[in-house]
Write a protein that holds these residues in place. Sequence first.
Motif, PDB file in Angstrom:
ATOM      1  N   CYS A 134     -44.055  -4.860  -1.748  1.00  0.00           N
ATOM      2  CA  CYS A 134     -45.138  -3.888  -1.978  1.00  0.00           C
ATOM      3  C   CYS A 134     -45.107  -2.802  -0.905  1.00  0.00           C
ATOM      4  O   CYS A 134     -45.313  -1.619  -1.201  1.00  0.00           O
ATOM      5  CB  CYS A 134     -46.496  -4.579  -1.986  1.00  0.00           C
ATOM      6  SG  CYS A 134     -46.831  -5.556  -3.472  1.00  0.00           S
ATOM      7  N   LEU A 175     -38.013  -1.532 -10.056  1.00  0.00           N
ATOM      8  CA  LEU A 175     -38.644  -1.918  -8.788  1.00  0.00           C
ATOM      9  C   LEU A 175     -39.947  -2.681  -9.033  1.00  0.00           C
ATOM     10  O   LEU A 175     -40.206  -3.709  -8.399  1.00  0.00           O
ATOM     11  CB  LEU A 175     -38.928  -0.686  -7.933  1.00  0.00           C
ATOM     12  CG  LEU A 175     -37.725   0.110  -7.432  1.00  0.00           C
ATOM     13  CD1 LEU A 175     -38.176   1.400  -6.765  1.00  0.00           C
ATOM     14  CD2 LEU A 175     -36.871  -0.724  -6.489  1.00  0.00           C
ATOM     15  N   ILE A 176     -40.760  -2.175  -9.949  1.00  0.00           N
ATOM     16  CA  ILE A 176     -42.029  -2.839 -10.283  1.00  0.00           C
ATOM     17  C   ILE A 176     -41.739  -4.222 -10.868  1.00  0.00           C
ATOM     18  O   ILE A 176     -42.391  -5.210 -10.517  1.00  0.00           O
ATOM     19  CB  ILE A 176     -42.863  -1.988 -11.263  1.00  0.00           C
ATOM     20  CG1 ILE A 176     -43.245  -0.634 -10.641  1.00  0.00           C
ATOM     21  CG2 ILE A 176     -44.090  -2.752 -11.749  1.00  0.00           C
ATOM     22  CD1 ILE A 176     -44.149  -0.701  -9.441  1.00  0.00           C
ATOM     23  N   GLN A 235     -42.445  -0.484  -1.669  1.00  0.00           N
ATOM     24  CA  GLN A 235     -42.786   0.332  -2.835  1.00  0.00           C
ATOM     25  C   GLN A 235     -43.586   1.572  -2.444  1.00  0.00           C
ATOM     26  O   GLN A 235     -43.474   2.604  -3.105  1.00  0.00           O
ATOM     27  CB  GLN A 235     -43.549  -0.502  -3.876  1.00  0.00           C
ATOM     28  CG  GLN A 235     -43.699   0.179  -5.214  1.00  0.00           C
ATOM     29  CD  GLN A 235     -42.378   0.459  -5.906  1.00  0.00           C
ATOM     30  OE1 GLN A 235     -41.390  -0.245  -5.691  1.00  0.00           O
ATOM     31  NE2 GLN A 235     -42.347   1.479  -6.745  1.00  0.00           N
ATOM     32  N   LYS A 248     -41.050   4.080  -1.783  1.00  0.00           N
ATOM     33  CA  LYS A 248     -40.372   4.475  -3.029  1.00  0.00           C
ATOM     34  C   LYS A 248     -41.250   5.425  -3.846  1.00  0.00           C
ATOM     35  O   LYS A 248     -40.746   6.371  -4.467  1.00  0.00           O
ATOM     36  CB  LYS A 248     -40.014   3.251  -3.872  1.00  0.00           C
ATOM     37  CG  LYS A 248     -39.120   2.246  -3.176  1.00  0.00           C
ATOM     38  CD  LYS A 248     -37.738   2.765  -2.950  1.00  0.00           C
ATOM     39  CE  LYS A 248     -36.858   1.645  -2.418  1.00  0.00           C
ATOM     40  NZ  LYS A 248     -35.541   2.115  -2.064  1.00  0.00           N
ATOM     41  N   GLU A 249     -42.562   5.172  -3.842  1.00  0.00           N
ATOM     42  CA  GLU A 249     -43.475   6.044  -4.588  1.00  0.00           C
ATOM     43  C   GLU A 249     -43.576   7.420  -3.928  1.00  0.00           C
ATOM     44  O   GLU A 249     -43.603   8.443  -4.613  1.00  0.00           O
ATOM     45  CB  GLU A 249     -44.861   5.401  -4.707  1.00  0.00           C
ATOM     46  CG  GLU A 249     -44.889   4.106  -5.496  1.00  0.00           C
ATOM     47  CD  GLU A 249     -44.630   4.250  -6.991  1.00  0.00           C
ATOM     48  OE1 GLU A 249     -44.714   5.381  -7.531  1.00  0.00           O
ATOM     49  OE2 GLU A 249     -44.334   3.227  -7.637  1.00  0.00           O
ATOM     50  N   VAL A 307     -37.731   3.118 -11.143  1.00  0.00           N
ATOM     51  CA  VAL A 307     -39.033   2.678 -10.647  1.00  0.00           C
ATOM     52  C   VAL A 307     -39.524   1.477 -11.460  1.00  0.00           C
ATOM     53  O   VAL A 307     -40.081   0.531 -10.895  1.00  0.00           O
ATOM     54  CB  VAL A 307     -40.064   3.827 -10.649  1.00  0.00           C
ATOM     55  CG1 VAL A 307     -41.467   3.316 -10.313  1.00  0.00           C
ATOM     56  CG2 VAL A 307     -39.640   4.920  -9.665  1.00  0.00           C
ATOM     57  N   ILE A 354     -40.919  -6.680  -8.106  1.00  0.00           N
ATOM     58  CA  ILE A 354     -42.101  -7.144  -7.378  1.00  0.00           C
ATOM     59  C   ILE A 354     -42.860  -8.158  -8.236  1.00  0.00           C
ATOM     60  O   ILE A 354     -43.306  -9.201  -7.739  1.00  0.00           O
ATOM     61  CB  ILE A 354     -43.031  -5.974  -6.989  1.00  0.00           C
ATOM     62  CG1 ILE A 354     -42.305  -4.962  -6.124  1.00  0.00           C
ATOM     63  CG2 ILE A 354     -44.269  -6.505  -6.246  1.00  0.00           C
ATOM     64  CD1 ILE A 354     -43.068  -3.656  -5.931  1.00  0.00           C
TER      65      ILE A 354
END
Length: 170
Positions: free
Chosen positions: A10, A100-101, A13, A16-17, A97, A104
Amino acid sequence: MLNEKVAALCNEQINKEFYSAYLYLDIANYYADQGLDGFANWYTIQAQEERDHAMLFLQYLQNNGEKVTLEAIAKPDKEFPNHRAALAVGFEHEQYVTSLINNIYAAAHEARDYRTMQFLDWFVKEQGEEEKNADDMLKKYDLYGSDPKGLYSLNSELAARVYSAPSLVL
């Protein structure tokens, strides 16, 4: 306390965001330079959304007593040789993305971290919408982009997009 691996993912992330926001601002700048203010508007708003996504992850970690570590945000390194290529970069990035989600979510599931899974449910749905929007833009560009009147119409459609903050309750 969150599972250590889930918390680390997280935290990553967030970066990344923020990178996604940088990438979309870069795409917006490309379109602004090309005189396509509607396309630039669409990607500027997309950048705002990505920034909000980063802040949601940050707040989630803080709300769960986790330390947030902000890292350097990489400079976007994509080239846009034409209008379509910039759209394709956006679509490919949304697919990345999503992966990636999903990673997680898988880690949270493995750790039986139901709170994080519930938090991520919104992002799973959001990514489905993001991929569809990016794919739709590519399809519309393929249909109308080579015609100046079609490109003008598509640019006008994209100029009408307005920003709305996410409605995720933490």
